[in-house]
Design an enzyme around this catalytic site. Structure first.
Site, PDB file in Angstrom:
ATOM      1  N   LEU A  71      26.583 -29.980  -0.079  1.00 18.56           N
ATOM      2  CA  LEU A  71      25.406 -30.249  -0.918  1.00 18.56           C
ATOM      3  C   LEU A  71      24.848 -28.919  -1.401  1.00 18.56           C
ATOM      4  CD1 LEU A  71      22.293 -32.465  -0.130  1.00 18.56           C
ATOM      5  CD2 LEU A  71      22.010 -29.985  -0.240  1.00 18.56           C
ATOM      6  N   ASN A  72      24.533 -28.840  -2.723  1.00 18.83           N
ATOM      7  CA  ASN A  72      23.659 -27.744  -3.152  1.00 18.83           C
ATOM      8  C   ASN A  72      22.495 -28.268  -3.968  1.00 18.83           C
ATOM      9  OD1 ASN A  72      26.188 -27.526  -4.929  1.00 18.83           O
ATOM     10  ND2 ASN A  72      25.012 -25.996  -5.996  1.00 18.83           N
ATOM     11  N   ASP A  73      22.282 -27.830  -5.169  1.00 15.90           N
ATOM     12  CA  ASP A  73      20.993 -28.021  -5.854  1.00 15.90           C
ATOM     13  C   ASP A  73      20.493 -29.467  -5.938  1.00 15.90           C
ATOM     14  OD1 ASP A  73      22.056 -25.567  -6.481  1.00 15.90           O
ATOM     15  OD2 ASP A  73      22.006 -25.847  -8.633  1.00 15.90           O
ATOM     16  N   GLN A  97      23.902 -31.812  -6.152  1.00 17.59           N
ATOM     17  CA  GLN A  97      25.250 -31.264  -6.287  1.00 17.59           C
ATOM     18  C   GLN A  97      26.009 -31.581  -5.002  1.00 17.59           C
ATOM     19  OE1 GLN A  97      26.253 -28.612  -9.195  1.00 17.59           O
ATOM     20  NE2 GLN A  97      25.283 -30.526  -9.789  1.00 17.59           N
ATOM     21  N   SER A 100      24.532 -28.551 -12.443  1.00 21.28           N
ATOM     22  CA  SER A 100      23.125 -28.972 -12.352  1.00 21.28           C
ATOM     23  C   SER A 100      22.513 -29.439 -13.668  1.00 21.28           C
ATOM     24  CB  SER A 100      22.290 -27.845 -11.766  1.00 21.28           C
ATOM     25  OG  SER A 100      22.491 -27.841 -10.374  1.00 21.28           O
ATOM     26  N   ARG A 157      24.176 -22.350 -18.289  1.00 24.41           N
ATOM     27  CA  ARG A 157      24.165 -23.572 -17.482  1.00 24.41           C
ATOM     28  C   ARG A 157      22.763 -23.899 -16.971  1.00 24.41           C
ATOM     29  NH1 ARG A 157      27.192 -20.126 -13.999  1.00 24.41           N
ATOM     30  NH2 ARG A 157      25.989 -19.379 -12.211  1.00 24.41           N
ATOM     31  N   ASP A 158      22.608 -25.147 -16.552  1.00 22.40           N
ATOM     32  CA  ASP A 158      21.385 -25.697 -15.941  1.00 22.40           C
ATOM     33  C   ASP A 158      20.339 -25.922 -17.039  1.00 22.40           C
ATOM     34  OD1 ASP A 158      22.930 -25.092 -13.750  1.00 22.40           O
ATOM     35  OD2 ASP A 158      21.777 -23.319 -13.199  1.00 22.40           O
ATOM     36  N   GLU A 173      19.410 -18.995 -13.110  1.00 22.90           N
ATOM     37  CA  GLU A 173      19.907 -20.339 -12.847  1.00 22.90           C
ATOM     38  C   GLU A 173      18.712 -21.285 -12.715  1.00 22.90           C
ATOM     39  OE1 GLU A 173      24.110 -20.067 -10.684  1.00 22.90           O
ATOM     40  OE2 GLU A 173      22.518 -19.609  -9.286  1.00 22.90           O
TER      41      GLU A 173
END
Ligand code: FRU
Length: 503
Positions: free
Chosen positions: A39-41, A57, A102, A160-161, A223
């Site tokens: 797991l991330n963001d 994520q 993301s 990105r993001d 980010e």
């Protein structure tokens, strides 16, 4: 074109991940974690028809950052979470074949719509998907990517993001980036339909040459940019300062967003834990609260993570407000109190200078709330996760120095395994003349979140004797009075054993 939501043909690597994760003594029990894997963001955060949606994520196949999916969970109270079907799966071809990175969720005239970064090769480009009314089924737009390249007139370091909002008749979007040789930035775009975007320009650009190796360096790329108004006169631009292999920490500018630019007033650290509260995202809920989550990264080795079968913790949801000093004030949502059990009140009064083990307070799932009064020059220390011999212990320290207040976390002895990250952390603590310090410490196995006078510090700790590292104690240097000391054992938010990796 609905994407394929069936299991990939080879899931052998994922076998047993959820069971291993469930057995790991370092796994938090009242923070949100993925069922297993990576797991991330936090992504797509929204309060939709009374339900909180947390996307994230997710790699359900291994505890490693690879071919990222969007996991999805829902909650009505921000405390208990239900796993929902995986929302986005990388395509078998197309712009997100290497990952669905993301992004955010917006309400397009009643149609839930995701704007996310499709990853292909080493590039990311903006993509769109629309959801069913219950937000459980997502259809990628055949026109993806909806922006085909970063702005051509600039040498962008990344692209990105997303932060997307409605402004009058148009949509506006920020995409995180950096300009090579200049600094991190957020590119501003405009659209009538979320599909065709006109480039407006950089909203604000950092100065990467100001690198003193400190946790307030704005990095070479931004980010997860997040822009919102916090009161009538103040806007906030949150970003995660990034530089390949060196820099990962969340910062924010306060200032004014007007027209096509953001005029900054001041730059601040969002969380003194640095990379332990990374890539945050926020939303305004139906109660007009600004709710924010961040990603608590791991502090143990990749080998230890691989054995554990899971990695990455979502922070507790935080309510964010603006303080009188113009900085953000952060606190866990009050709903968390629903998990409090077995209240213990420690008697108030002056602390003596010897260390006192509090035998009435112990555990690895705790919520501790203290108010202290510090005389000039005084320091108070709260010890958590201490083994009976004191060899392993984590120390939270607040000081009233002539130069101002300081909040400090010592992890040198949190776990005696030398492969653990043990970097101390500290940050400025706002203090008024009365020397009062509110200290809230939430211990959830390896996840630690500290809030003191509105300032947060998140970190990870891994005692090597987790079953014994349950002691709590307190000490002082100088004149410190305990005004109040309350502690609770926290009940787990998940109780049903291993969760399906692929709900
Ligand atoms: C931040 C981040 C984002 C990216 C995502 C990929 O942690 O690197 O910039 O979209 O994670 O998983």
């Amino acid at each position: 074109m609905t994407h394929d939501l069936t299991l990939p043909s080879d899931i052998s690597g994922a076998e047993g991940l959820a069971e291993r994760a469930e057995r790991d003594p370092h796994r938090p029990r009242f923070h949100f974690t993925s069922p297993g894997g990576w797991l991330n963001d936090p992504n797509g955060l929204t309060h939709w028809n009374g339900v909180y949606h947390l996307f994230y994520q997710y790699n359900p196949l291994a505890p490693a950052h690879h071919r990222i999916h969007w996991g999805h969970a829902t909650s009505t109270d921000l405390v208990h979470w239900t796993d929902e079907p995986i929302a986005l799966v990388p395509g078998s071809d197309g712009p997100d074949r290497d990952g669905c990175w993301s992004g955010v969720l917006v309400d397009d005239g009643g149609v839930p719509t995701l704007v996310y970064s499709g990853r292909h090769g080493n590039r990311e480009l903006p993509c769109v998907a629309t959801g069913s009314a219950d937000l459980r089924r997502w259809t990628k737009d055949p026109a993806n990517p909806v922006i085909s390249a970063p702005p051509r007139d600039l040498d962008a370091t990344a692209f990105r993001d997303h932060c997307v909002w409605r402004e009058g008749q148009v949509w506006r979007q920020l995409v995180g980036s950096g300009i090579r040789g200049v600094g991190g930035t957020a590119f501003l775009y405009e659209s009538d339909d979320l599909r065709t975007w006109r480039y407006v320009g950089p909203l604000l650009t950092g100065d990467a040459s100001q690198n003193r190796g400190e946790l307030d360096w704005t990095g070479t790329m931004w980010e997860c940019v997040d822009l919102f108004g916090i009161d009538d006169d103040t806007d906030v631009l949150i970003f995660s300062a990034w530089d390949e292999g060196t820099t990962y920490h969340p910062l924010y500018w306060t200032g004014r967003y007007q027209g096509d630019t953001f005029t900054p007033t001041a730059l601040h650290r969002l969380d003194y834990g640095g990379r332990y509260f990374y890539a945050p995202q926020s939303t305004r809920d139906a109660h007009s609260r600004r709710i924010m989550f961040g990603w608590l990264q791991e502090g143990r080795s990749d080998a230890a993570t691989a054995r554990a079968g899971w990695c990455g913790v979502m922070s507790l949801p935080r309510v964010v407000t603006l303080g009188a000093d113009g900085q953000l004030v952060q606190a866990p949502v009050p709903e968390l109190a629903r998990l409090r059990r077995d209240h213990v009140r420690v008697p108030a009064g002056p602390l003596d200078n010897t260390y006192t083990r509090l035998h009435s307070v112990r555990g690895d799932q705790l919520d501790i709330e203290i108010t202290l009064r510090l005389a000039p020059g005084a320091t108070a220390r709260l010890v958590v996760r201490e083994t009976p011999d004191g060899a392993e212990r984590t120390v939270v320290e607040v000081s009233r120095l002539p130069t101002g207040g300081v909040l400090r976390l010592h992890r040198e002895a949190s776990g005696l395994d030398p492969s653990l990250d043990a970097e101390p952390r500290h940050g400025e603590l706002p203090l008024s003349g009365d020397g009062l310090v509110d200290l809230r410490v939430l211990v959830d196995h390896s996840a630690l979140e500290i809030f003191s006078n509105g300032r947060p510090l998140a970190a990870r700790i891994y005692p090597t004797r987790p079953d014994e590292a349950v002691g709590v104690g307190i000490s002082a240097d100088g004149d410190v009075t305990v005004e109040s000391f309350d502690a609770w054992r926290m009940a787990p938010a998940f109780t049903d054993g291993p969760r399906p990796l692929w709900p």
